[in-house]
Design an enzyme around this catalytic site. Structure first.
Site, PDB file in Angstrom:
ATOM      1  N   ARG A 131      23.229  45.986  78.562  1.00  0.00           N
ATOM      2  CA  ARG A 131      24.296  44.974  78.507  1.00  0.00           C
ATOM      3  C   ARG A 131      24.045  43.984  79.636  1.00  0.00           C
ATOM      4  NH1 ARG A 131      27.787  49.799  77.551  1.00  0.00           N
ATOM      5  NH2 ARG A 131      28.974  49.474  75.638  1.00  0.00           N
TER       6      ARG A 131
ATOM      7  N   CYS B 196      24.734  52.570  69.284  1.00  0.00           N
ATOM      8  CA  CYS B 196      24.853  52.481  70.748  1.00  0.00           C
ATOM      9  C   CYS B 196      26.298  52.425  71.220  1.00  0.00           C
ATOM     10  CB  CYS B 196      24.068  51.289  71.290  1.00  0.00           C
ATOM     11  SG  CYS B 196      24.681  49.711  70.691  1.00  0.00           S
TER      12      CYS B 196
ATOM     13  N   GLU C 143      28.407  45.148  64.072  1.00  0.00           N
ATOM     14  CA  GLU C 143      29.718  45.399  64.693  1.00  0.00           C
ATOM     15  C   GLU C 143      30.871  44.839  63.878  1.00  0.00           C
ATOM     16  OE1 GLU C 143      29.362  45.261  69.264  1.00  0.00           O
ATOM     17  OE2 GLU C 143      28.323  43.450  68.611  1.00  0.00           O
TER      18      GLU C 143
ATOM     19  N   ASN D 213      31.970  50.808  68.979  1.00  0.00           N
ATOM     20  CA  ASN D 213      33.183  50.460  69.732  1.00  0.00           C
ATOM     21  C   ASN D 213      33.865  49.271  69.062  1.00  0.00           C
ATOM     22  OD1 ASN D 213      32.033  52.288  71.449  1.00  0.00           O
ATOM     23  ND2 ASN D 213      31.376  50.799  72.971  1.00  0.00           N
ATOM     24  N   ASP D 214      33.060  48.280  68.678  1.00  0.00           N
ATOM     25  CA  ASP D 214      33.618  47.111  67.995  1.00  0.00           C
ATOM     26  C   ASP D 214      33.774  47.343  66.506  1.00  0.00           C
ATOM     27  OD1 ASP D 214      34.310  44.966  69.732  1.00  0.00           O
ATOM     28  OD2 ASP D 214      32.206  44.865  70.314  1.00  0.00           O
TER      29      ASP D 214
ATOM     30  N   ARG E  86      40.569  47.608  70.351  1.00  0.00           N
ATOM     31  CA  ARG E  86      39.984  48.744  71.062  1.00  0.00           C
ATOM     32  C   ARG E  86      40.603  48.994  72.437  1.00  0.00           C
ATOM     33  NH1 ARG E  86      33.782  46.603  72.168  1.00  0.00           N
ATOM     34  NH2 ARG E  86      33.742  47.801  74.095  1.00  0.00           N
TER      35      ARG E  86
ATOM     36  N   HIS F   8      32.309  53.011  90.201  1.00  0.00           N
ATOM     37  CA  HIS F   8      31.036  53.475  90.762  1.00  0.00           C
ATOM     38  C   HIS F   8      31.179  54.857  91.397  1.00  0.00           C
ATOM     39  CE1 HIS F   8      28.752  49.456  90.694  1.00  0.00           C
ATOM     40  NE2 HIS F   8      28.180  50.323  89.890  1.00  0.00           N
TER      41      HIS F   8
ATOM     42  N   ARG G  20      20.254  43.132  75.262  1.00  0.00           N
ATOM     43  CA  ARG G  20      21.226  42.455  74.408  1.00  0.00           C
ATOM     44  C   ARG G  20      21.604  41.125  75.052  1.00  0.00           C
ATOM     45  NH1 ARG G  20      27.067  44.983  73.367  1.00  0.00           N
ATOM     46  NH2 ARG G  20      27.431  44.271  75.499  1.00  0.00           N
TER      47      ARG G  20
HETATM   48  C1  PEP Z   1      29.910  48.446  70.790  1.00  0.00           C
HETATM   49  O1  PEP Z   1      30.678  47.557  70.414  1.00  0.00           O
HETATM   50  O2  PEP Z   1      29.878  49.590  70.300  1.00  0.00           O
HETATM   51  C2  PEP Z   1      28.954  48.196  71.880  1.00  0.00           C
HETATM   52  C3  PEP Z   1      28.037  49.082  72.213  1.00  0.00           C
HETATM   53  O3  PEP Z   1      29.086  47.040  72.568  1.00  0.00           O
HETATM   54  P1  PEP Z   1      30.217  46.779  73.679  1.00  0.00           P
HETATM   55  O4  PEP Z   1      30.919  48.075  73.956  1.00  0.00           O
HETATM   56  O5  PEP Z   1      29.492  46.226  74.848  1.00  0.00           O
HETATM   57  O6  PEP Z   1      31.089  45.755  72.999  1.00  0.00           O
HETATM   58 MG    MG Z   2      30.377  45.500  71.001  1.00  0.00          MG
END
Ligand code: PEP
Ligand code: MG
Length: 594
Positions: A308, A514, A443, A466-467, A477, A201, A344
């Site tokens: 999220r 995203c 994902e 990201n996933d 990751r 934060h 989500r």
């Molecule tokens: C992703 O996987 O790109 C994503 C946005 O979800 P998270 O990072 O919450 O897994």
């Molecule tokens: Mg994800």
């Protein structure tokens, strides 16, 4: 500022930490005593239990009073950030923290400071085991509150930041969000700390207050004394001690350039996200709490592309009930209207561990009972969340999004449960919105391969890179040993993104991204060229991405993607892209900014 020569520190000594808040600051250091105080354990007599308990509870009350004072002082200027202080006040109400400490004093006959030290350590361990970086960094909030409590318990007086004599860069072991909120911007030009990460934060606040900061330097408090000349580069994550005259001049010029570009950015907040040839994109924000929506709005987001919901489940000792979730989703929808909020459903498991949910101890959690698999199996929790989202959709444009979908069967199962929840609510006489667009996160490689089939079943896709990168390249990751293989521009990833966009375009549905890639201006043209219609990112990145977007044409971006898609290795894609971006936008890419 005069450049003085320090006897001990060689010129231009570079320390590397985490660039937590961009910008350059040049000033003398001011060392602030924020060393963590440790509670010494001591056995007490049964007769002392009441007095120790009373001392502890008095420290809790004193801490609350101090935080309320911070809130009152910051109410005018920083209203949108006060939720962070509220989070700390909530921690001070937390049963685990308060009751466990009181119980340890009584049952183990421990002194108050020793008992508090143990409870804070236990709470910290729970957070340390979380894979997801953002959720894990909530431990810094526990540390801040624990530290405040401990100091109050020990009667220690904290040096106040408003006692600074002149302009300085604050050097501290750690700074709490409350400290950060109280920084006097006219005196504190930047700060550096031993501990902390990008998603703490304190880092989030520094970014939104525009204070350059480098965190996680580990030993900076032992390397620097007060009054030393120093330069910090919050974009690169570096600290320069005892700068030479040449370095000093160089950074002064960089600082001026950076500040000019930042000023220019402010204007972009209100401009449309449109390319030179009229291609309009939706730039949206990723948030975790409804209170963050106001901050996102200030950056010019046109909606929330990813809310999220995991953090809501981490706040209390039990999962939030329908009412609490409904209030949170409704607050977000109302704060963002008329733009949409994409909620989500719970994405736990994998690297997102929520202690209250007693998740299975799996050997391979990334491929285990996570996200939608957990929700569909568990049932009750999912139904509660669907009901809360449906009810919130009566108060503003809300979209629902399911994480980690790997096939049409899962979409249909989700839709059936959503329809059932809607019917139940209507039968109960509760209001639900007439329109709730349904989307999925893409994902998994499976989702990419059947994107054409899934596009017929949903209103939108949102690619979670990201996933997707992790599953596509089989690279964990969060594992630093294989981090070098985590390549967003790997030809396999580019082809996957291309295929998803083509499927969405053929079915005429919206396609968003995203994952973290969406907020990095190096990738902006690639994403536009691939055909994404929405980019959802850390809200602070929106003006920067928009500036780039408005200086480029979508047709050129498509042509660029055509060239990149035929390159055989990630390294070749990266170097071709960097060469292109550097030559087209030299002023935007010479500061080491992503
Ligand atoms: C992703 O996987 O790109 C994503 C946005 O979800 P998270 O990072 O919450 O897994
Ligand atoms: Mg994800």
């Amino acid at each position: 500022m005069m450049v003085s020569v320090s006897a001990e520190i060689p010129h231009d000594t570079v320390l590397v930490g985490i660039g937590a808040s961009p910008g350059i600051a040049i000033a003398r250091s001011h060392l602030l005593n924020r060393a963590r105080v440790v509670g010494i354990e001591r056995r007490i007599l049964p007769a002392e239990v009441d007095a120790e308990t009373a001392n502890f509870l008095a420290a809790v009350e004193k801490s609350k009073a101090q935080l309320r004072e911070v809130k009152a002082q910051a109410a005018d200027q920083h209203a949108e950030h006060l939720y962070i202080i509220d989070t700390h006040l909530l921690i001070l109400e937390d049963q685990l923290l308060i009751n466990d400490t009181v119980e340890l004093i009584r049952a183990e006959l421990l002194n108050a400071e020793g008992a508090l030290g143990r409870t804070v350590r236990q709470l910290r361990q729970v957070f340390d085991s979380i894979g997801d970086e953002y959720l894990r960094e909530r431990r810094t909030d526990i540390d801040s509150v624990g530290d405040r409590l401990m100091r109050n318990l020990l009667g220690e007086i904290r040096e106040n930041l408003d006692e600074l004599a002149g302009q300085a860069i604050v050097v501290a072991h750690d700074l709490s969000p409350a400290d950060t909120l109280q920084l006097d911007r006219s005196k504190v030009l930047g700060f550096v700390t031993d501990v902390g990460g990008r998603t703490s934060h304190t880092a989030i606040l520094a970014r939104s207050l525009g204070i350059p900061a480098v965190l996680g330097l580990e030993t900076v408090t032992t390397q620097v004394a007060s009054g030393e000349p120093m330069i910090i580069d919050g974009s690169a994550g570096t600290v320069l001690l005892n700068p030479s005259p040449a370095t000093f001049r160089d950074y002064l010029a960089r600082k001026q350039r950076y500040e000019y570009l930042e000023k220019e950015l402010i204007a972009y907040r209100t401009l449309p996200a449109e390319t030179l040839d009229g291609c309009r994109l939706a730039l949206r924000g990723n948030v975790e709490l409804p209170e963050e929506v106001a901050v996102a709005r200030e950056q010019g987001v046109e909606g929330i592309g990813l809310f999220r919901t995991e953090l809501l489940f981490l706040a209390g000792s039990a999962p939030p009930d329908e009412e609490a979730q409904y209030r949170a989703y409704r607050a977000a929808a109302e704060a963002m209207a008329p733009h949409p909020v994409t909620i989500r459903t719970l994405d736990v498991g994998g690297d997102k561990f929520v202690p209250e949910l007693n998740l299975l101890d799996e050997v391979n959690p990334a491929m285990g009972l996570r996200a939608i698999r957990f929700s569909l199996k568990e049932g009750g929790l999912f139904r509660t969340q669907l009901r809360a989202i449906l009810r919130a959709s009566a108060h503003g444009p809300v979209r629902i999004m399911f994480p980690m979908i790997s096939g049409v069967a899962e979409i249909r199962a989700c839709r059936r449960l959503l329809d059932k929840a809607r019917e139940e609510l209507v039968a109960e006489g509760l209001a639900v919105g007439s329109d709730l667009p349904v989307g999925i996160m893409v994902e998994t490689p499976a989702a990419v391969l059947v994107a054409d089939l899934m596009a017929r079943e949903v209103d939108f896709f949102s690619v979670g890179t990201n996933d997707l990168i992790q599953y596509c390249l089989a690279v964990d990751r969060g594992n630093e040993h294989v981090a070098y293989l985590y390549e967003p521009l790997h030809p396999a990833v580019l082809r996957a993104l291309h295929q998803v966009c083509a499927a969405a375009s053929a079915a005429q549905i919206e396609v968003a991204i995203c994952g973290e890639m969406a907020g990095e201006q190096l990738y902006t043209l690639v994403l536009v060229g691939l055909g994404f219609t929405e980019l959802s990112m850390n809200p602070a990145a929106v003006p920067r991405v928009k500036r780039l977007l408005r200086q480029a044409a979508a047709a050129e971006a498509r042509e660029l993607v055509g060239r990149l898609l035929v390159l055989p290795t990630a390294a070749e894609v990266v170097s071709a892209l960097k060469a292109e971006m550097n030559s087209r936008f030299p002023q935007l890419f010479d500061l080491g900014q992503p």
